[in-house]
Design an enzyme around this catalytic site. Structure first.
Site, PDB file in Angstrom:
ATOM      1  CG  HIS A 190      -0.424  17.988 -20.113  1.00 15.36           C
ATOM      2  ND1 HIS A 190      -0.525  19.088 -20.930  1.00 15.36           N
ATOM      3  CD2 HIS A 190       0.048  18.437 -18.922  1.00 15.36           C
ATOM      4  CE1 HIS A 190      -0.130  20.167 -20.261  1.00 15.36           C
ATOM      5  NE2 HIS A 190       0.228  19.801 -19.043  1.00 15.36           N
ATOM      6  CE  LYS A 209       3.555  21.851 -18.367  1.00 13.50           C
ATOM      7  NZ  LYS A 209       2.533  22.730 -17.771  1.00 13.50           N
ATOM      8  CE  LYS A 240      16.507  -2.608   5.587  1.00 10.53           C
ATOM      9  NZ  LYS A 240      16.646  -2.573   7.034  1.00 10.53           N
TER      10      LYS A 240
HETATM   11  P1  NAP Z   1      10.845  -8.850  10.003  1.00  6.54           P
HETATM   12  O1  NAP Z   1      11.962  -9.291   9.149  1.00  6.54           O
HETATM   13  O2  NAP Z   1       9.468  -8.861   9.444  1.00  6.54           O
HETATM   14  O3  NAP Z   1      10.857  -9.751  11.344  1.00  6.54           O
HETATM   15  C1  NAP Z   1       9.841  -9.621  12.305  1.00  6.54           C
HETATM   16  C2  NAP Z   1      10.187 -10.458  13.514  1.00  6.54           C
HETATM   17  O4  NAP Z   1       9.193 -10.195  14.520  1.00  6.54           O
HETATM   18  C3  NAP Z   1      10.136 -11.967  13.259  1.00  6.54           C
HETATM   19  O5  NAP Z   1      11.100 -12.592  14.057  1.00  6.54           O
HETATM   20  C4  NAP Z   1       8.706 -12.318  13.709  1.00  6.54           C
HETATM   21  O6  NAP Z   1       8.594 -13.673  14.138  1.00  6.54           O
HETATM   22  C5  NAP Z   1       8.557 -11.425  14.903  1.00  6.54           C
HETATM   23  N1  NAP Z   1       7.151 -11.146  15.207  1.00  6.54           N
HETATM   24  C6  NAP Z   1       6.301 -10.425  14.481  1.00  6.54           C
HETATM   25  N2  NAP Z   1       5.091 -10.363  15.095  1.00  6.54           N
HETATM   26  C7  NAP Z   1       5.217 -11.081  16.236  1.00  6.54           C
HETATM   27  C8  NAP Z   1       4.324 -11.394  17.293  1.00  6.54           C
HETATM   28  N3  NAP Z   1       3.061 -10.956  17.304  1.00  6.54           N
HETATM   29  N4  NAP Z   1       4.774 -12.143  18.321  1.00  6.54           N
HETATM   30  C9  NAP Z   1       6.060 -12.583  18.320  1.00  6.54           C
HETATM   31  N5  NAP Z   1       6.956 -12.345  17.351  1.00  6.54           N
HETATM   32  C10 NAP Z   1       6.526 -11.584  16.310  1.00  6.54           C
HETATM   33  O7  NAP Z   1      11.062  -7.347  10.520  1.00  6.54           O
HETATM   34  P2  NAP Z   1      12.461  -6.595  10.822  1.00  6.54           P
HETATM   35  O8  NAP Z   1      12.875  -5.829   9.638  1.00  6.54           O
HETATM   36  O9  NAP Z   1      13.415  -7.560  11.415  1.00  6.54           O
HETATM   37  O10 NAP Z   1      11.998  -5.518  11.923  1.00  6.54           O
HETATM   38  C11 NAP Z   1      11.638  -5.929  13.219  1.00  6.54           C
HETATM   39  C12 NAP Z   1      11.553  -4.717  14.141  1.00  6.54           C
HETATM   40  O11 NAP Z   1      12.822  -4.071  14.179  1.00  6.54           O
HETATM   41  C13 NAP Z   1      10.559  -3.672  13.644  1.00  6.54           C
HETATM   42  O12 NAP Z   1       9.911  -3.106  14.768  1.00  6.54           O
HETATM   43  C14 NAP Z   1      11.437  -2.639  12.983  1.00  6.54           C
HETATM   44  O13 NAP Z   1      10.864  -1.333  13.005  1.00  6.54           O
HETATM   45  C15 NAP Z   1      12.667  -2.696  13.846  1.00  6.54           C
HETATM   46  N6  NAP Z   1      13.874  -2.249  13.142  1.00  6.54           N
HETATM   47  C16 NAP Z   1      14.549  -1.184  13.680  1.00  6.54           C
HETATM   48  C17 NAP Z   1      15.692  -0.716  13.069  1.00  6.54           C
HETATM   49  C18 NAP Z   1      16.417   0.445  13.697  1.00  6.54           C
HETATM   50  O14 NAP Z   1      17.246   1.080  13.032  1.00  6.54           O
HETATM   51  N7  NAP Z   1      16.166   0.745  14.956  1.00  6.54           N
HETATM   52  C19 NAP Z   1      16.176  -1.307  11.895  1.00  6.54           C
HETATM   53  C20 NAP Z   1      15.473  -2.407  11.358  1.00  6.54           C
HETATM   54  C21 NAP Z   1      14.322  -2.846  12.007  1.00  6.54           C
HETATM   55  P3  NAP Z   1       8.176 -14.858  13.111  1.00  6.54           P
HETATM   56  O15 NAP Z   1       9.451 -15.287  12.462  1.00  6.54           O
HETATM   57  O16 NAP Z   1       7.573 -15.855  13.968  1.00  6.54           O
HETATM   58  O17 NAP Z   1       7.191 -14.228  12.133  1.00  6.54           O
END
Ligand code: NAP
Length: 525
Positions: free
Chosen positions: A137, A164, A309
């Site tokens: 181990h 092992k 990503k």
């Molecule tokens: P991200 O790249 O971190 O982008 C976040 C976005 O939200 C930015 O535009 C940010 O604005 C804005 N934001 C964050 N906090 C905020 C606040 N308090 N007030 C106003 N705007 C705010 O995240 P993402 O990957 O795009 O994901 C965003 C959402 O989409 C998440 O809820 C995620 O779970 C969801 N999502 C869902 C799927 C699906 O398959 N359904 C796939 C991907 C993502 P700023 O630029 O000003 O920071």
């Protein structure tokens, strides 16, 4: 290390890999219950960890445990100097192991450090079919494949039956060292890399000819870091179906353990009899991962999640043009020639869901082409999901408006898709026309802030359809408000599930088992 060998099972490993459950009760009575439970849940054998017993009376206790075990037994009495709990006299400890052999244990596990002397002491007396496992181990790291190879040679020289080797993962690529050793070992070998980054070493043991792997009774009853339950091994990862030529898929991320993708893809592979498995890949360095696991049947296809990503794009040989524009990928396919091709299925999932939502609107006339064509499409957010929606809608001929808290990011994205930019607060008074489409991709309203919404309810009257990318919760405040104002709604779960359909199609060239995916998502939401 370049590419793992395709021929996987070695000449000594042509039996199916066994599943062994560590029995960690602190009393004999508890151990007996656990052994029966291990049998019920499908383990092949049990490892009786004598060092866990609070009181231990060797002869009667061993007699009871060995004779009443419903499964073959490995007896282990692990000392503290090898990561166990036994602190007593070494001679007495080895006497107990010899006694276990005499009383009918199928295997004993003895540590390399004492194995020479121990094996000499029993060599005349070994019962037929009794086997000695000699173990080593390493709780700090995983040495090179060469160093592990030397260790296996030392273990083999003790005259044991089974080697092992247990090491600790600092990176998922450490598992490759153990796979190589298992493939090339001259004697049956157990190879485990501990820790979450070592998960694949436990699951892919059958692919590389491992003699056995360990599966816990319960999540809180593990004997080593990274051990998973027998239930998860057998039901989530279809362990019994994994063979030397099984193709390995998985989701690359950090963290990644929460992903439900293995549940969906493994059930789907099984439903159509595909010789493939899908696992969680906890990856720190994407490039190193793909360079290490580069054979066509390994990492044959990957989903890709946060934070990889964008970085993963740089490791690809080809990228789908829209994914390239979005600047993010979530789906990677390894072609038979080894080349990596990447897609962004997020945008396809979201856009097809919105298109179907528009097609279903009351009184909607059938449209030729996309119902998004010519529509005013307001995207809230300019992050990863925002880019997917904005590029996807623009590609379908929508007039795109990007609104974001940070205006600069909105402007940058709007310019790229040929749209208009504004701040989030300007959306409330933005209604140049009726019947617009709204897509929220900000995280406003996501758990735990479920009472928040990115846009006031009264402003929603100008929209015929509202989509929210958030899927935790499914029914966000935005969607509840939209429903009340009479707009059609499209859930974030729909984007999630449809992007999964696309990934499955890219991986397998088969139609996605849509009903199965939906049932599983519903059941495990
Ligand atoms: P991200 O790249 O971190 O982008 C976040 C976005 O939200 C930015 O535009 C940010 O604005 C804005 N934001 C964050 N906090 C905020 C606040 N308090 N007030 C106003 N705007 C705010 O995240 P993402 O990957 O795009 O994901 C965003 C959402 O989409 C998440 O809820 C995620 O779970 C969801 N999502 C869902 C799927 C699906 O398959 N359904 C796939 C991907 C993502 P700023 O630029 O000003 O920071």
């Amino acid at each position: 290390m370049e590419g793992l060998p395709l021929e996987s099972l070695n000449s000594v490993g042509n039996c199916p890999t066994l599943v062994c459950t560590p029995i960690l009760g602190t009393t004999v009575a508890q151990m007996l219950i656990q052994m029966r439970r291990a049998n019920e849940i499908g383990a092949d054998m049990v490892e009786i960890r004598l060092d866990y017993l609070r009181t231990f009376n060797p002869t009667p206790h061993l007699q009871t445990l060995i004779s009443q075990s419903p499964l073959p037994t490995i007896v282990t009495y692990r000392p503290t100097w090898e990561g166990g709990k036994y602190e007593g006299d070494e001679t007495k400890r080895q006497d107990v192991l010899r006694l276990a052999m005499e009383l009918g244990a199928d295997y004993i596990d003895v540590e390399l450090q004492v194995a020479d002397d121990f094996n000499r002491s029993i060599c005349e007396k070994k019962p037929h079919n009794f086997k000695v496992i000699v173990s080593s181990h390493n709780f700090h790291n995983t040495p090179s494949a060469e160093a592990i190879g030397n260790l296996v040679a030392r273990i083999q020289a003790t005259g044991c039956d089974i080697a092992k080797i247990v090491t600790t993962a600092s990176d998922i690529t450490d598992c490759a060292h153990i796979f190589q050793i298992m493939v090339h070992s001259q004697i049956p070998t157990i190879g485990i890399v501990m820790g979450e980054r070592g998960l694949i070493s436990r699951l892919l043991s059958p692919k590389f000819g491992g003699y056995l792997t360990y599966g816990a009774l319960e999540e809180d009853a593990i004997s080593a870091p990274g051990q998973i339950t027998v239930k998860n091994m057998l039901e989530l990862y279809n362990f019994r179906l994994i063979k030397a030529d099984t193709k390995v898929y998985g989701i690359i991320g950090k963290p990644v353990g929460h992903s439900k993708s293995p549940l969906l893809f493994n059930a789907a592979f099984k439903s159509v009899g595909l010789n493939s498995v899908y696992m969680h890949f906890l990856v720190d360095d994407v490039e190193k991962f793909f360079n290490t696991y580069s054979s066509p049947d390994f990492a044959s296809g990957c989903s890709c999640t946060i934070p990889h990503k964008e970085v993963a794009l740089k490791c690809m040989d080809e990228v789908d043009p829209i994914a390239k524009k979005i600047g993010a990928i979530n789906n990677i396919v390894r072609r038979p020639d080894g080349k990596l091709i990447a897609f962004n299925t997020d945008y396809i999932g979201a856009i097809t869901a919105i298109e179907d939502g528009l097609r279903g609107l009351d009184g909607a006339v059938p449209v030729v082409g996309s119902p998004l064509s010519g529509k005013m499409f307001v995207v809230l957010g300019a992050g990863g999901a925002g880019k997917s929606l904005a590029y996807g809608a623009a590609q379908k001929g929508a007039r795109v408006v990007v609104a974001n808290r940070t205006f600069e990011r909105a402007k940058e994205l709007a310019e790229k898709v040929g749209g208009k930019a504004m701040t989030l607060s300007e959306v409330e008074s933005f209604h140049p026309e009726e019947g617009m489409v709204l897509a929220n991709t900000t995280s406003v309203g996501m758990k735990p802030n479920i009472d928040q919404t990115p846009i006031p309810k009264h402003a929603l009257v100008h929209y015929c359809l509202v989509f929210d990318a958030i899927y935790t919760p499914k029914d966000t405040k935005l969607l509840r408000d939209a429903k009340e104002t009479g707009a059609a709604i499209v859930y974030g779960t729909e984007m999630l599930i449809r992007q999964g359909f696309e990934q499955y199609k890219n991986f397998t060239a088969l139609p996605a088992p849509e009903d199965l995916f939906r049932q599983l998502m519903e059941k495990h939401a």
